[in-house]
Scaffold this active site. Structure first.
Site, PDB file in Angstrom:
ATOM      1  N   HIS A 148     -18.883  -7.370  -6.926  1.00 37.81           N
ATOM      2  CA  HIS A 148     -17.757  -7.609  -5.966  1.00 37.81           C
ATOM      3  C   HIS A 148     -17.758  -6.953  -4.542  1.00 37.81           C
ATOM      4  CE1 HIS A 148     -16.528 -10.324  -9.852  1.00 37.81           C
ATOM      5  NE2 HIS A 148     -15.108 -10.480  -8.463  1.00 37.81           N
ATOM      6  N   LYS A 152     -11.893  -4.050  -5.152  1.00 38.79           N
ATOM      7  CA  LYS A 152     -11.859  -4.328  -6.000  1.00 38.79           C
ATOM      8  C   LYS A 152     -11.521  -3.325  -7.111  1.00 38.79           C
ATOM      9  CE  LYS A 152     -12.136  -8.175  -9.461  1.00 38.79           C
ATOM     10  NZ  LYS A 152     -11.378  -9.463  -9.313  1.00 38.79           N
TER      11      LYS A 152
HETATM   12  P1  NAP Z   1      -5.387  -6.679  -0.778  1.00 36.28           P
HETATM   13  O1  NAP Z   1      -5.755  -7.125  -0.071  1.00 36.28           O
HETATM   14  O2  NAP Z   1      -5.414  -5.370  -2.189  1.00 36.28           O
HETATM   15  O3  NAP Z   1      -3.542  -7.481  -1.012  1.00 36.28           O
HETATM   16  C1  NAP Z   1      -2.825  -7.258  -2.227  1.00 36.28           C
HETATM   17  C2  NAP Z   1      -1.538  -6.965  -1.608  1.00 36.28           C
HETATM   18  O4  NAP Z   1      -0.503  -7.082  -2.450  1.00 36.28           O
HETATM   19  C3  NAP Z   1      -1.533  -5.931  -0.676  1.00 36.28           C
HETATM   20  O5  NAP Z   1      -1.281  -6.171   0.610  1.00 36.28           O
HETATM   21  C4  NAP Z   1      -0.575  -4.946  -1.011  1.00 36.28           C
HETATM   22  O6  NAP Z   1       0.409  -4.284   0.071  1.00 36.28           O
HETATM   23  C5  NAP Z   1       0.450  -6.049  -1.667  1.00 36.28           C
HETATM   24  N1  NAP Z   1       1.125  -5.597  -2.442  1.00 36.28           N
HETATM   25  C6  NAP Z   1       0.923  -4.175  -3.585  1.00 36.28           C
HETATM   26  N2  NAP Z   1       2.302  -3.804  -4.068  1.00 36.28           N
HETATM   27  C7  NAP Z   1       2.731  -4.712  -3.614  1.00 36.28           C
HETATM   28  C8  NAP Z   1       4.238  -5.200  -3.857  1.00 36.28           C
HETATM   29  N3  NAP Z   1       4.986  -4.309  -5.109  1.00 36.28           N
HETATM   30  N4  NAP Z   1       4.981  -5.701  -3.268  1.00 36.28           N
HETATM   31  C9  NAP Z   1       4.967  -6.810  -2.230  1.00 36.28           C
HETATM   32  N5  NAP Z   1       3.407  -6.330  -2.087  1.00 36.28           N
HETATM   33  C10 NAP Z   1       2.561  -5.635  -2.445  1.00 36.28           C
HETATM   34  O7  NAP Z   1      -5.830  -7.385  -2.508  1.00 36.28           O
HETATM   35  P2  NAP Z   1      -7.023  -8.971  -2.443  1.00 36.28           P
HETATM   36  O8  NAP Z   1      -8.047  -8.623  -2.587  1.00 36.28           O
HETATM   37  O9  NAP Z   1      -5.858 -10.505  -2.128  1.00 36.28           O
HETATM   38  O10 NAP Z   1      -6.825  -9.191  -4.422  1.00 36.28           O
HETATM   39  C11 NAP Z   1      -5.622  -9.299  -4.528  1.00 36.28           C
HETATM   40  C12 NAP Z   1      -5.061  -9.891  -6.431  1.00 36.28           C
HETATM   41  O11 NAP Z   1      -5.737 -11.092  -5.971  1.00 36.28           O
HETATM   42  C13 NAP Z   1      -6.269  -8.428  -7.004  1.00 36.28           C
HETATM   43  O12 NAP Z   1      -5.580  -8.648  -8.884  1.00 36.28           O
HETATM   44  C14 NAP Z   1      -7.031  -9.439  -7.036  1.00 36.28           C
HETATM   45  O13 NAP Z   1      -7.919  -9.265  -7.871  1.00 36.28           O
HETATM   46  C15 NAP Z   1      -7.129 -10.736  -7.411  1.00 36.28           C
HETATM   47  N6  NAP Z   1      -7.737 -12.310  -6.738  1.00 36.28           N
HETATM   48  C16 NAP Z   1      -7.625 -13.184  -7.440  1.00 36.28           C
HETATM   49  C17 NAP Z   1      -8.708 -14.134  -7.241  1.00 36.28           C
HETATM   50  C18 NAP Z   1      -8.634 -15.385  -8.056  1.00 36.28           C
HETATM   51  O14 NAP Z   1      -9.062 -16.265  -7.495  1.00 36.28           O
HETATM   52  N7  NAP Z   1      -7.905 -15.402  -9.135  1.00 36.28           N
HETATM   53  C19 NAP Z   1      -9.198 -14.124  -6.025  1.00 36.28           C
HETATM   54  C20 NAP Z   1      -8.962 -13.019  -5.268  1.00 36.28           C
HETATM   55  C21 NAP Z   1      -8.824 -12.231  -5.965  1.00 36.28           C
HETATM   56  P3  NAP Z   1       0.088  -2.581   0.464  1.00 36.28           P
HETATM   57  O15 NAP Z   1      -1.512  -2.922   1.148  1.00 36.28           O
HETATM   58  O16 NAP Z   1       0.762  -2.226   1.483  1.00 36.28           O
HETATM   59  O17 NAP Z   1      -0.674  -1.723  -1.019  1.00 36.28           O
END
Ligand code: NAP
Length: 240
Positions: A148, A152
């Protein structure tokens, strides 16, 4: 009637893709974004309100569904509050403990609110899970590699963890090591290697682009109005 959607984590890698995808799409109305740093949107010309507080968001905008890609701590709170407010949930967040998943499962079932948690929304990845479970019956030597991007948070990935569980369900004797690699250039890649004397079977799935997750999310959005309970995994939404 358009489905009223709220998105959490809308600045994130997944949340921003979800926002871009559904913004002007027929059949969907994004009624609000939820961001713990709402000031980050001050400069942007937005026609959608941004809330820091999810309770006021739900009371004011009365959405049908919450789409959540954040982190397990934030997501757990969002999901519980959504179910209390009778808002359906689609969450792709990974890294929940079994205890938390069970609690959410019981809450959603008890309140009869559709709640989908899927650690991988890529159709190819869930098919790989099904094929893995089938092949696991026949092999004694299995290895798992997941690669990844560097940001991540969870190691191993939710998908690798699920693959391991599916293999153990079929084959209790087996001991599987997961190799995790984090490097620039990767999105989400999984490889299951089945070894036997004189042969190797490899099942491999690559998400080269986050479009792959949006595909499964859209399939789930089409189903969500019929879902009144907890479902874990895209494979169970699509009844694969
Ligand atoms: P990311 O780029 O770090 O995005 C997470 C977002 O959540 C950031 O903008 C963060 O804001 C925000 N956040 C954190 N705490 C918060 C809160 N208390 N209230 C509101 N917003 C908050 O991560 P990502 O790559 O998009 O992935 C997010 C999640 O999805 C992870 O768990 C990842 O493993 C999962 N994922 C799943 C799939 C699937 O197919 N199911 C695919 C990809 C990713 P800040 O930047 O200000 O911290």
């Amino acid at each position: 009637l358009a489905l009223k959607v709220v998105i959490t984590g809308p600045r994130g890698k997944m949340g921003s893709k979800v926002f871009q995808t559904l913004k002007n799409k027929d059949g969907y109305h994004i009624v609000a974004l939820i961001d713990h740093k709402p000031e980050k949107w001050n400069e942007k010309k937005l026609s959608v309100p941004v809330f820091a507080d999810i309770q006021s968001c739900f009371l004011e905008t009365k959405p049908d569904v919450l789409i959540d890609f954040t982190n397990p701590t934030a997501s757990y709170q969002f999901i519980k509050i959504a179910i209390e407010h009778q808002v359906k949930v689609i969450s792709g967040t990974t890294g929940f403990t079994d205890e938390i998943l069970l609690e959410i499962n019981q809450l959603a079932d008890q309140k009869e609110i559709g709640c989908v948690i899927a650690p991988n929304f890529a159709l190819g990845a869930v098919l790989m899970m099904v094929f893995t479970q089938y092949a696991a019956k026949f092999f004694q030597d299995i290895a798992l590699i997941e690669k990844h991007h560097k940001q991540k948070l969870d190691i191993p990935s939710g998908t690798a963890d699920l693959l391991k569980r599916l293999i153990i369900e079929e084959n209790k004797e087996i001991n599987i090591d997961i190799k995790s690699i984090r490097a620039e250039g990767y999105i989400a890649h999984h490889e299951v290697i089945f070894g036997a004397p004189g042969q190797v079977l490899t099942l491999k799935h690559d998400s080269h682009d986050r479009k792959s997750f949006i595909h499964g999310l859209k399939l789930t959005l089409k189903e969500i109005k019929h879902i009144q309970h907890f479902i874990f995994g895209l494979e169970n939404v699509l009844r694969i």
